[in-house]
Design an enzyme around this catalytic site. Structure first.
Site, PDB file in Angstrom:
ATOM      1  N   ASP A  45      -4.222 -12.944 -49.878  1.00 23.70           N
ATOM      2  CA  ASP A  45      -4.760 -11.607 -50.047  1.00 23.70           C
ATOM      3  C   ASP A  45      -3.641 -10.648 -50.500  1.00 23.70           C
ATOM      4  O   ASP A  45      -2.966 -10.934 -51.489  1.00 23.70           O
ATOM      5  CB  ASP A  45      -5.434 -11.165 -48.741  1.00 23.70           C
ATOM      6  CG  ASP A  45      -6.248  -9.902 -48.870  1.00 23.70           C
ATOM      7  OD1 ASP A  45      -7.425  -9.998 -49.264  1.00 23.70           O
ATOM      8  OD2 ASP A  45      -5.712  -8.804 -48.580  1.00 23.70           O
TER       9      ASP A  45
ATOM     10  N   HIS B 164     -12.950 -16.415 -47.581  1.00 22.19           N
ATOM     11  CA  HIS B 164     -11.702 -15.796 -48.031  1.00 22.19           C
ATOM     12  C   HIS B 164     -10.491 -16.207 -47.207  1.00 22.19           C
ATOM     13  O   HIS B 164      -9.374 -16.260 -47.720  1.00 22.19           O
ATOM     14  CB  HIS B 164     -11.874 -14.270 -47.961  1.00 22.19           C
ATOM     15  CG  HIS B 164     -10.684 -13.480 -48.372  1.00 22.19           C
ATOM     16  ND1 HIS B 164     -10.090 -13.596 -49.624  1.00 22.19           N
ATOM     17  CD2 HIS B 164      -9.963 -12.529 -47.710  1.00 22.19           C
ATOM     18  CE1 HIS B 164      -9.071 -12.758 -49.705  1.00 22.19           C
ATOM     19  NE2 HIS B 164      -8.963 -12.109 -48.560  1.00 22.19           N
TER      20      HIS B 164
END
Length: 301
Positions: A110, A280
């Site tokens: 991320d 994610h």
């Protein structure tokens, strides 16, 4: 407020002065140095499930990004410079040098992935190999934004709004916002992949207004100075020199683009990658598969 639980037994907790700020980090393991950088809205704790797989092979360095977790909080500014990925990358290179590592392996998830590929571009001699987890380059995301993608990463536009709008709105209900955001980006849309102890850590630091503001400033930098740095590199034909591994969840954010690896091959001539069965948060949703992919990549000739 009591201290959150210990999740890294045998690892040293250190706070190191770097570039006018202080970075909190966990250090442990044995072997070549591997720097692991977390993303939003988390801290170094994202690596607690995968650390046991990696610590017998690598000396792990797991810091909190500036403003996150237990690292110091840089001042907000009109240029967002302190939260640019270039500034953060510079701090991480200095951190590793202070720990005795001039050259090291690198992985980022991320926002930490954005710091990581910026580090590889700006400090190629420091990075031996680079892994990026469930991201595409910042400028690619902004340039590809359409209706469907914008709905999936609405937080990019929300968090990048001028201070103090997003931080004021979030702080009015900080923990529900945190939990909703984390759950929304998982494959099963729940918090089941996050241990209770990790969630205690997440809630602990995200309850602070100044840290919420810092994370918003991170995204303001992404919408402005980080984008400009990416475009300057692309326009100049600069590429990532170290070998790059791209991993993404088949139900993650990067999978919104049809072929994430093809995007990374435009940035790095030595890019490989694969999807994992998860959302994610690869280190927590697909711990075993993610650990194996990283281990294979770093130990291959």
């Amino acid at each position: 407020m009591t201290d959150p639980p210990e999740l890294f037994p045998g690892f040293e907790a250190r706070t190191i002065s770097v570039g006018g700020g202080k970075l909190f980090c966990r250090v442990g393991g044995k072997g070549p140095a591997l720097l692991l950088l977390h993303g939003y809205p988390q801290s170094h704790v994202i690596w607690h499930k995968i650390a046991p797989t990696l610590q017998d092979h690598f000396t792990l360095v797991m810091p909190d990004l500036p403003g996150y977790g237990m690292s110091s909080i840089p001042a907000l500014s009109a240029t967002h410079e302190a939260y640019s990925k270039r500034s953060m990358a510079r701090m991480m290179v200095e951190l590793m040098r202070q720990l005795g590592h001039e050259r090291f392996l690198l992985a980022g998830h991320d926002r930490g992935g954005r710091v990581s590929y910026r580090m590889a571009l700006d400090h190629p001699d420091a990075v031996e190999k680079l892994a990026v987890l469930d991201i595409l380059p910042t400028s690619d995301y902004w340039d590809r934004l359409d209706r469907s993608f914008g709905l999936k990463i609405y937080h990019w536009m929300f968090l990048a709004q001028p201070a103090p709008l997003p931080e004021n709105l979030i702080s009015a209900s900080a923990i529900p916002y945190l939990e909703t955001t984390l759950a929304a980006w998982t494959a099963d849309k729940s918090l089941k992949s996050f241990s209770d102890e990790a969630m205690t850590h997440n809630r602990h630091w995200y309850a602070e207004f100044a840290r919420i503001a810092a994370t918003c400033e991170d995204y303001r930098a992404g919408a402005t100075i980080d984008y400009e740095h990416d475009r300057a590199d692309r326009d100049a034909g600069r590429k990532i020199r170290p070998p790059l591994l791209a991993l993404w969840g088949d139900k993650g954010i990067a999978s919104s683009v049809q072929d994430p690896l093809q995007v990374w091959k435009q940035w790095c001539d030595d890019a490989s990658g694969q999807s994992l069965s998860c959302g994610h948060f690869l280190p927590e949703e697909a711990t075993e598969a993610c650990g194996k992919a990283l281990l294979d990549f770093y130990t291959s000739e």
